[in-house]
Design an enzyme around this catalytic site. Structure first.
Site, PDB file in Angstrom:
ATOM      1  CG  ASN A  11     -16.075  62.159  27.176  1.00  0.00           C
ATOM      2  OD1 ASN A  11     -16.867  61.647  27.919  1.00  0.00           O
ATOM      3  ND2 ASN A  11     -15.493  61.375  26.486  1.00  0.00           N
ATOM      4  CE  LYS A  13     -12.624  60.148  28.130  1.00  0.00           C
ATOM      5  NZ  LYS A  13     -11.285  59.673  27.539  1.00  0.00           N
ATOM      6  CG  HIS A  98     -14.901  58.448  22.957  1.00  0.00           C
ATOM      7  ND1 HIS A  98     -14.003  57.348  23.405  1.00  0.00           N
ATOM      8  CD2 HIS A  98     -14.414  59.553  23.095  1.00  0.00           C
ATOM      9  CE1 HIS A  98     -13.057  58.303  24.257  1.00  0.00           C
ATOM     10  NE2 HIS A  98     -13.457  59.694  23.939  1.00  0.00           N
ATOM     11  CD  GLU A 100     -12.032  56.268  26.514  1.00  0.00           C
ATOM     12  OE1 GLU A 100     -13.073  56.888  27.064  1.00  0.00           O
ATOM     13  OE2 GLU A 100     -10.988  57.207  26.678  1.00  0.00           O
ATOM     14  CD  GLU A 170     -11.486  62.485  21.420  1.00  0.00           C
ATOM     15  OE1 GLU A 170     -11.252  63.418  22.289  1.00  0.00           O
ATOM     16  OE2 GLU A 170     -12.200  61.639  21.634  1.00  0.00           O
ATOM     17  N   GLY A 176      -6.075  60.176  27.231  1.00  0.00           N
ATOM     18  CA  GLY A 176      -5.950  59.416  28.571  1.00  0.00           C
ATOM     19  C   GLY A 176      -4.518  59.229  28.905  1.00  0.00           C
ATOM     20  CB  SER A 216      -3.237  64.024  26.199  1.00  0.00           C
ATOM     21  OG  SER A 216      -3.322  62.747  26.793  1.00  0.00           O
TER      22      SER A 216
HETATM   23  P1  PGA Z   1      -8.268  63.024  27.384  1.00  0.00           P
HETATM   24  O1  PGA Z   1      -9.596  62.399  26.845  1.00  0.00           O
HETATM   25  O2  PGA Z   1      -8.416  64.517  27.305  1.00  0.00           O
HETATM   26  O3  PGA Z   1      -8.457  62.411  28.784  1.00  0.00           O
HETATM   27  O4  PGA Z   1      -7.338  62.397  26.770  1.00  0.00           O
HETATM   28  C1  PGA Z   1     -10.072  62.999  25.395  1.00  0.00           C
HETATM   29  C2  PGA Z   1     -11.402  62.060  25.202  1.00  0.00           C
HETATM   30  O5  PGA Z   1     -11.439  61.051  25.220  1.00  0.00           O
HETATM   31  O6  PGA Z   1     -12.223  62.587  24.582  1.00  0.00           O
END
Ligand code: PGA
Length: 259
Positions: A11, A13, A98, A100, A170, A176, A216
């Site tokens: 992803n 983003k 997601h 976010e 997640e 992140g 992460s």
């Molecule tokens: P990340 O993001 O690996 O940077 O923590 C994962 C995601 O949001 O799918």
């Protein structure tokens, strides 16, 4: 151990420019070993068409995914992108729910469900993302939150359509932040997710559905996640932006037990 093919998502983003996206896609197309796993990349929307050109269409071993879309047919929806448009460029997968989009853009469960149903009807494969916030985790609500998000998110999805669905667990606090869940904590959440799926869809469907961990995931912790019985791959954000890191995670998934 139930055998489920591992599934890895990248992803990207709101990251990378056009050149960087194309270069990363080219490197993955030439070096990622997709023999024993499924791989999908989710570039930023403006670069989807360019990346589609690199991957080479619907038969590409690396699938093209969209991070977002609008759950209506083409029409007067200024600024939005339809599933028809995504299909036109051989995009086959979409993310919904997601964290976010849930927490930064305010997408409620009802919208997550509506988008998911529309995408399934349109023949897309869907990754439904779920996960608890830090506050919910501290209040011991991880499994309750995941169950509620599954229950709302999958409302109206038939057993047959479930074959088009992947779940991504997640934890919001791990995305992140560099702070991942321990493999044991993630495994416990995944097992609870599978128990709910068994309750909702029966043992066979629960055993077949793939549940990715996200938050992460890096080359140095990926193998520990992939070693867990109920973890069937990863949805990778930050580490999917670096070709070598992402390729290493893909290699670790390909060589994990259960493949
Ligand atoms: P990340 O993001 O690996 O940077 O923590 C994962 C995601 O949001 O799918």
């Amino acid at each position: 151990m139930t055998k489920r093919r591992k599934t890895i998502g990248g992803n990207w983003k709101m990251n990378l420019d056009r050149k960087g996206s194309i270069a990363l896609a080219e490197k993955l197309a030439s070096e990622a070993d997709t023999e024993s796993l499924d791989l999908c990349i989710y570039p930023a929307l403006p670069w989807l068409d360019g990346v589609a050109g690199v991957l080479g269409g619907a038969a590409s071993p690396i699938r093209l995914g969209a991070q977002n879309f609008y759950g209506k047919s083409n029409g007067s929806f200024t600024g939005e992108i339809s599933l028809e448009m995504l299909r036109d460029i051989d995009c086959q997968m979409v993310l919904v729910g997601h964290s976010e989009r849930r927490h930064k853009l305010g997408e409620p469960d009802v919208l997550v469900n509506q988008k998911l149903l529309t995408a399934l009807d349109g023949g897309f494969d869907v990754t439904l993302c779920i996960g608890e916030t830090l506050k919910q985790r501290e209040a011991d609500q991880t499994d309750a939150v995941n169950t509620a998000q599954l229950c709302y998110g999958l409302a109206g999805v038939s057993s047959q359509q479930l074959a088009q669905v992947t779940i991504a667990y997640e934890p919001v606090w791990a995305i992140g932040t560099g702070e991942s869940a321990t493999p044991e904590d993630a495994a416990s959440a995944h097992a609870a997710i599978r128990r709910y799926m068994e309750f909702a869809y029966g043992a066979e469907a629960a055993a077949a559905i793939r549940i990715q961990y996200g938050g992460s995931v890096k080359p140095d912790n990926a193998a520990d996640f992939f070693a867990q019985e109920d973890i069937d791959g990863a949805l990778v954000g930050g580490a999917s932006l670096e070709a070598e890191d992402f390729l290493q995670i893909i290699r670790l998934a390909a060589s994990a037990d259960g493949n």
